[in-house]
Structure formats: C-alpha cells, structure tokens
Scaffold this motif. Structure first.
Motif, PDB file in Angstrom:
ATOM      1  N   ASP A 180      -2.815   5.258   1.182  1.00 28.08           N
ATOM      2  CA  ASP A 180      -2.674   4.025   1.649  1.00 28.08           C
ATOM      3  C   ASP A 180      -3.675   3.113   0.547  1.00 28.08           C
ATOM      4  O   ASP A 180      -4.927   3.225   0.568  1.00 28.08           O
ATOM      5  N   LYS A 207      -4.904  -0.065   0.834  1.00 27.48           N
ATOM      6  CA  LYS A 207      -5.912  -0.666   1.417  1.00 27.48           C
ATOM      7  C   LYS A 207      -7.129   0.303   1.879  1.00 27.48           C
ATOM      8  O   LYS A 207      -8.266  -0.166   1.558  1.00 27.48           O
ATOM      9  N   ASN A 208      -6.824   1.371   2.225  1.00 29.94           N
ATOM     10  CA  ASN A 208      -8.148   2.409   2.668  1.00 29.94           C
ATOM     11  C   ASN A 208      -8.603   2.731   1.067  1.00 29.94           C
ATOM     12  O   ASN A 208      -9.860   2.928   0.946  1.00 29.94           O
ATOM     13  N   ASP A 217      -5.226   8.185  -1.523  1.00 24.25           N
ATOM     14  CA  ASP A 217      -5.422   6.619  -0.980  1.00 24.25           C
ATOM     15  C   ASP A 217      -6.103   5.920  -2.433  1.00 24.25           C
ATOM     16  O   ASP A 217      -5.478   4.676  -2.611  1.00 24.25           O
TER      17      ASP A 217
END
Length: 453
Positions: free
Chosen positions: A30, A32-33, A118
C-alpha cells in the motif's frame, strides 16, 4: 489444431505467471501506508530522488533486480538486520556498507514484511500529489475578487473627490475671513487699541518678566530631567533584533520541533556564559536535513528561502551534500551578538539555570499567570520559542535584576537549601513573623560585591 491450442494455453499460463510475478515485485504493498512508514523511519537518512547519508531509494526494487538480480526478500533481510546479513558473508551487503563509509544502518526488526512491502511500493510508485484547485473555480474566484477590487477603488475615488471639495470650501471660507480681518484692522478703533500693546519681544518680557523667569525655571527642570532620563537608558536595548548572516528561526526549532534550548546552548547549564553554538552543532541535524519540509512557513517566506539558508550552513562548514563529505573549505560566520553583559558585571548562567531554576520559574509564573513559562530561559529571554527573529525581551538593567532578587523566593524544597538556610529562616521568622519568606535578597542578592567585582 489440437497441438496449436495446447501451446496457446501454455503461452497464456506463462504470461499470467510472468505478470503475477512482476506484480508481486512492484505492487505488493500500500503506497499511502508506505509513505507514512517511510517518513517515520527512513527520511533521516534517505530520500527518493537524491543521496543523503544513504542512497536514493526511488525505484530501488527495479534497480536491485536489474543490477544485482536481488529480489524483495534480500531487501527485507537488509532492513530488518543488515548487520546479520553482512555477517553471513553476503557480498552485496558488504559492498554497500563499504561504499557508504561503513556507516551502519539502523536495524528495523519491528517492521513486518507487509510494512516493508508498503515502503517498497511507495519507492516504486509514489502516490500522486493532491490535485490542484479546479481552474474554472480559480478563474471565478479571481473574477469575483477583481470585481470587488474595482468596486472598492470606485468607492475610494468618490471619497477622495468629496474630501477635496470639502477642503476647497474650507480654504475659500478662510480667505473670506482674512479679508474681513484686514478691513477691520484699517478702522480707527483698532488702530488706537494697537498703540497700547507691546510691539516687540523685549517689551513683552519687561512687562511680564516674572512669568518669563518662571517659565525658564520650569523648562530648565524639564531639560535636566530629560537629560537624566536619557542617560539612564544608555545601553538599554530592549527590542533589539539584528539580522543575522544565516537566518535562524527559534519558532521553527524550539517551537514547532520542540528542540530543547540546552541541546544547542549546552554551556548555559554548566558554564558562566551561554555560548553561540558552533556550526558543527547545526550539522548534527542538518547533515541529514538538506531541505525544509515543515508545515510552518513564516509570512513573507517560502520553502525555497529556508532551503537556501540550509545551503549557507553547508558553505560555512564545507559540506558537499552530493558526496556526503566535508571539502575542507570553510567560511567563518560573523554572528551579531544580541545579549552582551558589560565587563563590570558578573553573571553566571549555571547559578541561575541549575541552582535557581525552580525558584525562578515559580516566581515568574506567580507574577505573570497569563504568560506562564516551562523553562527557566524564558524568564529572562522571553517566549523565545515564538520568535522568528530573536530579540532582547527585557531591559537587563541593574534595577530589573534587583527587583527579581527581591521577589524571588529561594527554593526551600531543595534539601540542600532547606538545611543550609535553616538558621537564616528561623532568624527571619523571629524578626519579621512566621509568614516571612527567604528571598534571594535575604541571602546576599543585593550585595554589591556579588555582581560587581
């Protein structure tokens, strides 16, 4: 025909496996994470687009795959415990360690495989920045603003025109009144009255000499007081805030980032003088912080301004951010001193910061409940964590110091003070009553020799 279909199916399966493998390398996490984790754990030493203490991490997954044939499993091992990876004899791990001056990277065993994936997704596909405001909306806003400005200018023009007409009418009225006075002066009655009046300053003084002498005495007293008052403020520079060769905002460092005063002014606690920090102190942080990324921007400044001031630090110490090495070419920084105690005055910072810390803070907060302080420095230097440009916040006169000594109570909760001043406290109770307090003045704070030697 059947054989062809069989090969076709196998080809599709191979393409699917290839694509899924590629996706597992580049799109496992992810982004954004990953951005949050990267900023929390990595930005002290790494950036996406340039080398800092460590290498640039933008596209690191693809780069390692092409150049070293290493996958994300190797990166996970490196991030979690690079020291163990080097100890295992991994060739590339030891090459990276040697290339970056054997600067050992921190281990992050707390990061899970998903966390690392991530972060890698963020380095591969950083999220796009927030879209700018819609152009049409911006245009409408600008049009409304332009219309309001035009209306305001029209109103201002009308006000100016009316004011000019009023001034013209007033001047005309004064002209008419002057003509009437001239005609009145030409009458016989006024001529006779003028003959009885004093026509010179000498005549006026002789006629009213006692009033004149009284006025001169009063003026003399005011002049003497003015000179005395002016002399008393010689050397008092409250509000003085000179420009410095490198812009330094205490609001950003001490206010926004909560950096302790004594991290930079280390001698204030244990030394007589609070020194101007050396540029090496600045480099403790700015060796890894090459650009400003804070949210606070002072009015009239921008990010480019702050980045330029950081570059001045690098020029002063001879630091090359590209190679992460010192060049040896330094430039002295001529700071302008703000607080400068006269040579005939003794003042010890350690005595106030260590021995008097609790007493000064308590006394100040009692006298100034609306502006409470949390560190002793602010009692003399003001709310330094709110100042973009440091200024002298107090008079720093002898009277100012004496007033503080008279009102500041000695910290009797301190075990040493409680025992050392016990007899003095008992004596003061007998002399002034049980409610008396031990102030700095009572323990010698008003003796001339304490400050003038």
């Amino acid at each position: 025909m059947i054989s062809w279909r069989k090969h076709y199916k196998r080809g599709l399966i191979a393409i699917y496996v290839l694509l899924s493998t590629s996706a597992s390398i580049y799109a496992q996490g992810d982004a954004k994470n990953g951005e949050k984790l990267f900023k929390a754990n990595c930005t002290a030493c790494h950036a996406l687009d340039k080398q800092l203490v460590g290498p640039a991490l933008g596209g690191v997954v693809d780069r390692l795959k092409k150049e070293q044939n290493l996958d994300t499993d190797w990166i996970r091992k490196w991030v979690k415990d690079n020291k163990a990876l080097r100890a295992s004899g991994d060739k590339y791990a030891n090459e990276v360690f040697a290339k970056f001056n054997k600067t050992e990277m921190l281990a992050f065993p707390n990061l899970s495989d998903k966390d690392i994936d991530d972060i890698l997704e963020y380095t591969t596909n950083p999220p796009a920045p927030e879209p700018a405001a819609d152009a049409a909306t911006a245009s409408d806003t600008n049009s409304v603003a332009a219309l309001e400005m035009a209306q305001k200018q029209s109103t201002n023009s009308k006000v100016i025109l009316i004011s000019l007409i009023a001034i013209g009418g007033l001047l005309l009225w004064l002209l008419l009144k002057l003509r009437q006075l001239v005609k009145l002066q030409q009458t016989e009655e006024l001529a006779g009255l003028n003959a009885t009046r004093a026509v010179s300053f000498g005549d006026m003084y002789r006629k009213y000499s006692y009033i004149g002498k009284g006025v001169l005495v009063v003026l003399g007293i005011f002049a003497a007081y003015g000179i005395w008052n002016w002399l008393m403020w010689v050397g008092v520079y409250k509000g003085y805030k000179p420009e410095q060769p490198i812009y330094f905002s205490h609001k950003i460092h001490a206010g926004e980032n909560k950096i302790d005063c004594q991290l930079c002014h280390s001698s204030a606690k244990y030394g007589k003088v609070s020194e101007v920090p050396s540029m090496n102190v600045c480099m403790n942080c700015h060796k890894m912080i090459s650009e400003y990324k804070g949210k606070y921007i002072e009015p009239g400044k921008d990010k480019a301004f702050y980045d330029g001031e950081i570059q001045k630090i690098y020029s002063a110490v001879g630091w090359d951010p590209a190679s992460q090495q010192y060049t040896g070419k330094t430039q002295p920084v001529e700071w302008t001193r703000i607080h400068n105690m006269p040579d005939f005055v003794y003042f010890n910072h350690a005595q106030h910061v260590v021995a008097g810390e609790n007493a000064i803070i308590t006394s100040f907060n009692k006298k100034n409940p609306e502006a409470k302080i949390d560190v002793v420095c602010k009692a003399c230097h003001g709310q330094i964590d709110t100042m973009n440009v440091v200024q002298m916040a107090n008079d720093f006169t002898m009277g100012w110091c004496i007033e503080c000594h008279r009102t500041t109570e000695v910290d009797m909760t301190n075990g040493y003070n409680k025992e050392y001043f016990k007899n003095l406290h008992d004596k003061l109770k007998k002399q002034y009553g049980s409610g008396t307090k031990v102030t700095v003045a009572a323990i010698g704070g008003l003796e001339c020799g304490k400050c003038h030697y």
